[in-house]
Design an enzyme around this catalytic site. Structure first.
Site, PDB file in Angstrom:
ATOM      1  N   TRP A 122       0.865  -1.027  -0.066  1.00 30.64           N
ATOM      2  CA  TRP A 122      -0.184   0.035  -0.077  1.00 30.64           C
ATOM      3  C   TRP A 122       0.805   1.318  -0.128  1.00 30.64           C
ATOM      4  CZ3 TRP A 122       0.916   3.195   3.940  1.00 30.64           C
ATOM      5  CH2 TRP A 122       1.580   2.688   5.300  1.00 30.64           C
ATOM      6  N   GLU A 165       7.805   7.691  14.142  1.00 33.32           N
ATOM      7  CA  GLU A 165       8.134   7.243  12.806  1.00 33.32           C
ATOM      8  C   GLU A 165       8.796   8.000  11.797  1.00 33.32           C
ATOM      9  OE1 GLU A 165       7.107   4.245  11.795  1.00 33.32           O
ATOM     10  OE2 GLU A 165       5.686   3.575  13.269  1.00 33.32           O
ATOM     11  N   GLU A 203       9.158   1.286   6.229  1.00 28.99           N
ATOM     12  CA  GLU A 203       8.837   2.018   7.055  1.00 28.99           C
ATOM     13  C   GLU A 203       8.554   3.435   6.783  1.00 28.99           C
ATOM     14  OE1 GLU A 203       8.478   1.685  10.496  1.00 28.99           O
ATOM     15  OE2 GLU A 203       8.684  -0.495  10.633  1.00 28.99           O
ATOM     16  N   HIS A 206       5.059   4.842   6.695  1.00 32.91           N
ATOM     17  CA  HIS A 206       4.360   5.184   8.172  1.00 32.91           C
ATOM     18  C   HIS A 206       4.334   6.618   8.457  1.00 32.91           C
ATOM     19  CE1 HIS A 206       5.476   0.634   9.138  1.00 32.91           C
ATOM     20  NE2 HIS A 206       4.704   0.969   7.853  1.00 32.91           N
ATOM     21  N   GLU A 256       9.708  -3.372  17.190  1.00 35.14           N
ATOM     22  CA  GLU A 256       8.629  -3.561  16.026  1.00 35.14           C
ATOM     23  C   GLU A 256       7.622  -4.236  16.955  1.00 35.14           C
ATOM     24  OE1 GLU A 256       8.886  -2.255  13.456  1.00 35.14           O
ATOM     25  OE2 GLU A 256      10.483  -2.915  12.426  1.00 35.14           O
ATOM     26  N   THR A 259       5.880  -1.027  18.537  1.00 37.46           N
ATOM     27  CA  THR A 259       5.131  -0.251  17.476  1.00 37.46           C
ATOM     28  C   THR A 259       3.852  -0.942  17.012  1.00 37.46           C
ATOM     29  OG1 THR A 259       6.744  -0.670  15.826  1.00 37.46           O
ATOM     30  CG2 THR A 259       7.054   1.229  16.734  1.00 37.46           C
ATOM     31  N   ASP A 288       2.140  -3.811   9.317  1.00 38.28           N
ATOM     32  CA  ASP A 288       3.691  -4.032   8.715  1.00 38.28           C
ATOM     33  C   ASP A 288       4.477  -4.146   9.722  1.00 38.28           C
ATOM     34  OD1 ASP A 288       3.134  -3.322   6.247  1.00 38.28           O
ATOM     35  OD2 ASP A 288       4.198  -1.079   6.140  1.00 38.28           O
ATOM     36  N   GLU A 289       4.129  -3.430  10.911  1.00 36.89           N
ATOM     37  CA  GLU A 289       5.112  -3.823  12.154  1.00 36.89           C
ATOM     38  C   GLU A 289       5.194  -5.032  12.556  1.00 36.89           C
ATOM     39  OE1 GLU A 289       6.596  -1.144  12.656  1.00 36.89           O
ATOM     40  OE2 GLU A 289       5.779   0.801  12.569  1.00 36.89           O
ATOM     41  N   HIS A 292       7.427  -7.040  10.296  1.00 35.70           N
ATOM     42  CA  HIS A 292       8.780  -6.809  10.482  1.00 35.70           C
ATOM     43  C   HIS A 292       9.159  -7.279  12.009  1.00 35.70           C
ATOM     44  CE1 HIS A 292       8.456  -2.879   7.929  1.00 35.70           C
ATOM     45  NE2 HIS A 292       8.444  -3.739   7.256  1.00 35.70           N
TER      46      HIS A 292
HETATM   47 FE   LIG Z   1       8.647  -0.568  12.598  1.00 35.20          FE
HETATM   48 FE   LIG Z   2       6.796   1.897  11.547  1.00 35.75          FE
END
Ligand SMILES: [Fe+2]
Ligand SMILES: [Fe+2]
Length: 425
Positions: A122, A165, A203, A206, A256, A259, A288-289, A292
């Protein structure tokens, strides 16, 4: 800052600290606010620590760091938060470094698949008003109507998360301090270099998305937010990972996860406050976090597999130091305890709490099957016991702290929301 290491066994000369996990306790960390008042008034900090060096000799060393006052010449002294650490660097041994370097094939095969191809990712624009569209202004109006229902304490948390971020250059720098996995050229074809750049690129979306969203709401003082970001990136951070990939990847695993929790909570709260689109935004960032986190915990899992002793000592070492939050040096040009205030609001609203810290620790203990690892050295066994006992200990301390906190209301103002006040406690 000056750092001096003296070898008491010879009482001769000054030399740099060599490295080993056993030196972790040598580290000194202080901010000016934690100094005795006498030192504070002189703008001088002296940290003294005694450590036992690894090896059969068991020699004692004194590590002393001193921070000298800035030359102010009559100008006001900045109250900006700072940190100083002793210079323990490159603490991975040559043997372990070789072992780590042998993981390149594994990293290509197992780590890189955690990245998403750009075409499948995205982008911030997928969730923002389309500026080329004729009804752009109507879309912005809708966004602002939804955001009007967000309370100030929620905005403080979201802004703090966005600023965290936005300090992404600092985190890429941190990854590139690690021996054995740093991107040596800036475009290194090693799987570690590829990972670091692509992780950074993922990242980057974000902060970009949250920043643009908050800008369009018209609810926050963007200039103050932008100043805070500039100060924060300028401050950098020293998470005490000693250029050591073992320590570095324990740190990133923890962060990670932190977050993931924090963005997950801002998503949930946005929905409760009536901004479903913002809930989606925070939710996709949290996803996403999570991905990761899975990647970084996979690296540490591999370290536990090939070097259980080393991984156990690294995990305990980072837990002993306490995982510093990436934005703990935030400053807006006015408030020298901005991060503490922000943390209190995050704690009170349940966006990120001391309980979460303990939960993350417990999660990692389970994730790496720490209690069931066998065949450890005596030292690693002690480290194992330490990390397994830590989550309940932190919860107990938190409960005691919370009991004290309930004693009275406290409010604080944030420049990010035009100096409006919100409850801290
Ligand atoms: Fe992250
Ligand atoms: Fe992030």
């Amino acid at each position: 800052m000056a750092a001096v290491v003296m070898d008491l066994s010879t009482a001769r000369g000054v030399r740099c600290t060599a490295s080993s996990h056993s030196l972790s306790s040598a580290r000194t960390c202080s901010t000016s606010s934690s100094l005795p008042s006498g030192f504070k008034s002189q703008m001088l900090s002296v940290n003294l620590n005694v450590v036992r060096r690894a090896g059969k000799t068991g020699r004692l060393e004194v590590v002393m760091t001193a921070t000298l006052p800035p030359k102010t010449q009559g100008s006001p002294v900045s109250k900006r938060p700072t940190e100083t650490h002793s210079k323990v660097m490159h603490s991975i041994s040559p043997e372990k470094l070789e072992m780590f370097k042998s993981l390149e094939g594994w990293a290509s095969k197992t780590l890189l698949p955690y990245l998403k191809p750009v075409e499948k990712c995205w982008q911030p624009q997928d969730f923002l008003p389309e500026p080329s569209s004729e009804d752009f202004l109507d879309q912005v109006k809708e966004l602002r109507e939804r955001a009007a229902c967000l309370p100030d304490d929620y905005l403080v948390c979201l802004v703090g998360d966005m600023i965290t971020e936005e300090a992404l250059p600092t985190y890429q720098t941190m990854l590139n301090t690690l021996d054995g996995s740093r991107d040596e050229t800036g475009a290194s074809p090693t799987p570690w270099g590829v990972w670091t750049r692509a992780w950074t690129a993922e990242e980057n979306r974000h902060g970009d998305l949250l920043n643009k969203y908050l800008y369009l709401t018209g609810r926050v003082d963007m200039k103050s937010v932008e100043k805070t970001i500039q100060y924060l990136i300028g401050s950098g951070m020293d998470p005490q990972t000693e250029n050591n990939p073992y320590l570095g990847f324990v740190y990133t695993s923890f962060q990670e996860r932190a977050t993931f929790i924090s963005h997950g909570n801002t998503a949930r709260h946005a929905k409760e406050h009536g901004d479903a689109k913002l809930a989606t935004i925070c939710g996709i960032i949290a996803a996403d976090e999570r991905r990761h986190e899975n990647a970084y915990t996979k690296i540490v899992e591999k370290l536990f597999e090939i070097d259980p002793d080393g991984a156990m000592l690294a995990f305990a070492d980072m837990m002993k130091k306490k995982i510093s939050m990436p934005a703990h040096l935030m400053y807006d040009g006015q408030n020298n305890h901005l991060f503490d205030d922000f943390s209190l609001v995050a704690q009170r609203t349940g966006v990120y709490t001391a309980r979460d810290y303990a939960d993350i620790m417990e999660h990692l203990v389970k994730r790496w099957n720490v209690p069931s690892i066998t065949g450890l050295s005596e030292k690693a066994l002690a480290a194992q016991q330490y990390v397994c006992g830590l989550p309940p200990r932190i919860r107990r301390l938190d409960e005691r702290a919370q009991a004290k906190v309930k004693k009275g209301p406290k409010r604080g103002s944030f420049s990010w929301i035009f100096n409006r006040e919100v409850a801290l406690l």
